[in-house]
Structure formats: structure tokens, C-alpha cells
Design an enzyme around this catalytic site. Sequence first.
Site, PDB file in Angstrom:
ATOM      1  CG  HIS A   1      -2.051  -0.928   1.159  1.00  0.00           C
ATOM      2  ND1 HIS A   1      -3.138  -0.865   2.000  1.00  0.00           N
ATOM      3  CD2 HIS A   1      -2.292  -1.961   0.307  1.00  0.00           C
ATOM      4  CE1 HIS A   1      -4.001  -1.823   1.682  1.00  0.00           C
ATOM      5  NE2 HIS A   1      -3.509  -2.504   0.667  1.00  0.00           N
TER       6      HIS A   1
ATOM      7  CD  GLU B   1      -1.898   4.673   3.015  1.00  0.00           C
ATOM      8  OE1 GLU B   1      -1.582   3.737   2.238  1.00  0.00           O
ATOM      9  OE2 GLU B   1      -3.082   4.977   3.230  1.00  0.00           O
TER      10      GLU B   1
ATOM     11  CB  CYS C   1      -6.323   0.182   5.032  1.00  0.00           C
ATOM     12  SG  CYS C   1      -4.733  -0.665   5.090  1.00  0.00           S
TER      13      CYS C   1
ATOM     14  CB  CYS D   1      -1.576   2.016   6.017  1.00  0.00           C
ATOM     15  SG  CYS D   1      -1.262   1.090   4.481  1.00  0.00           S
TER      16      CYS D   1
HETATM   17 ZN   LIG Z   1      -3.276   0.406   3.657  1.00  0.00          ZN
END
Ligand SMILES: [Zn+2]
Lengths: 159, 157
Positions: free
Chosen positions: B57, B59, B87, B90
Site C-alpha cells: 500500500h 502508506e 487502512c 497502514c
Molecule cells: Zn493500507
Amino acid sequence: MTTQDDLLHLARAVALSRERMEANLGGPFGAVIVREGRVLGEGWNEVTSSNDPTAHAEVTAIRKACGALGDFSLAGATLYTSCEPCPMCLASAYWARISRIVYANTRDEAAAIGFDDAFIYDEMPKPPGERAIPMDHVPTPEAAAAFAAWMAKPDKIEY
Amino acid sequence: MSFDSKDRGFLKRAVDIAFEHMRSGEGRPFGAVLVLNGKPLAEGWNSVFASKDPTAHAELMAIRRACKVLGHGDLSGSVLYASGEPCPMCLGAMFLAGVSRCYYATTRQEASRIGAQTEAIYAEYLKENPEERAIPCIHAPMAEASAAFDEWLAKAD
Ligand SMILES: [Zn+2]
Ligand SMILES: [Zn+2]
């Protein structure tokens, strides 16, 4: 419900946690990912040895298993981990489509040896603006446009 | 909340990154910029499809790159600008790394509309019993596991 096979794979995760800690790679945490009896990947805590705070046993095992398979989905696989996953690792299991998790030590036992995930677990359900890390929603037209562009993308990968 | 033109510039950059890497087919449209002392430290974008890594992801990648740049895992004082609300994975990484603040442009609800599961995964943390989650989490206590923790406590270094 755990089977004899479950306990064997869990024992392997625990053995990894001990071995890698003794090799000074990080805290005492190990993980094994298994699908239909086949080990897809193993991981251990490498936070201190790799200067990577995300290098927990479970995230590392997921990355290795996906790398080995060439697939971002581990649907149908079980994640065996020596300790209850922290919130980061739990979410990574969802993103990887892991089907089941079996763990030995609990988050309370981890807190007792100085790995306090309970605090992060408590932060998860809070509204973003009320967390220990202040988080602000700043809507921008460009960001909304990026999502609209995704929806309109003809060749997007669904998963 | 203080959000000035410099902040806006970094958030805009996060969104630009999201666009760029979505167009190249690397992943869903998410970008992130980590800033320390007013200077960009690292950037990340969703590269789940390109790398076949479900943890790639925006981040998380920015955090990993920033720690590599600094040579340590402590991002205290840093600010994360994310095109989308982080999310739980992260967010967990932000806590583990000590990120101090976050600005994001789209919400988890908007992410649901483009097919991302962020909102659904957040809902899983509200379940009291781990065995009742969408991923059942089963506790199987093991003497060797307790022993490994005891050994950690007794470890001199
Ligand atoms: Zn994430
Ligand atoms: Zn973890």
C-alpha cells in the site's frame, strides 16, 4: 478447532520465533503460511535487523508467500503465528485473503514482555480525528477525480 | 487543524502519485508522501498488482522507504500525506513507526465505492471474539511459545 496438522505448523512458527530471536534478528515472533498441506512462506520478526517497523513475522510471511507464488491472493491459506497478530498484521491478512489464523501467545502475553499492541487495537475503532495520531480529512477535487478515473479505467484489475 | 499551502502541496503530490501509478497499472489509485521537518522524506504508491504484494500500500511503502533513508525505524515527528484514508494495516504501521500526524483526501467510504475493503476491515476490529471474524482467529496455547517469551525477557541483549 485445531487438528494435529495445525499444531505441527504452529509448532514450526514457534520454533522460528525462538531461532530468529536467538540470532538477534528481532523479537520472538514467527509465522508460517500453509495451503492444502503445503508451506507457502515463513516469516519472523526482522524489525531491528532491517530497520523496518513493518517487518513483523506475519507481514514478512505474507510477502514471501505471495512473492513465491506470484499472486497477491492467498485465498484458502492458513496463517500460523507464534503470537496473536497485531492490528497491522491482522489487516494484512485480510488484504492477502488469508482464510484462517491460528496463534499461540496472546496480545496480553505480548504486552507483558514489552510488545504492547493493545494500545494500537484500542485506536482502531476511534474516529480518525480522535486518535493519538491526529488525522484530518481534507477533501480535494483531484483526489475525488483519481477515484473517478479508477472507476472509468477499462483495464483495471478486480480483486 | 492548521493546514497551509505547504500542506496542500504535499497532499496534492500524494494525489498526483496516485494518478501516475494507477495509470501505469501498478495498483489501485493511492499515493502517499512522508514529510519530516518540512521536507519530503519518501513517497509510496499502491503497487499491489505490479509487485504481487498485498501489503504494498502507498502508506506502508512510504514508511518502509523512509526508514531505509533514515537508517532507523523511528519516524517520530513525521507527517504523512495520503490520497486516501489509511487502512488498518497502514494505520497500524504508522503507530509502530511513530508517525506524528496524517492528512488524507478521500475517506474509507469513498474507497468502498471503488471496491477497496478498507471500511469492511475496520469493522472487523469491533468484533469482541476473534473466532467470529471474517478470518477466524483461533487461539491454541503452546508451552514452547510461552517459553520463547520467557527467553526474550531473560535475554541480556
Ligand atoms: Zn493500507
Ligand atoms: Zn504485527
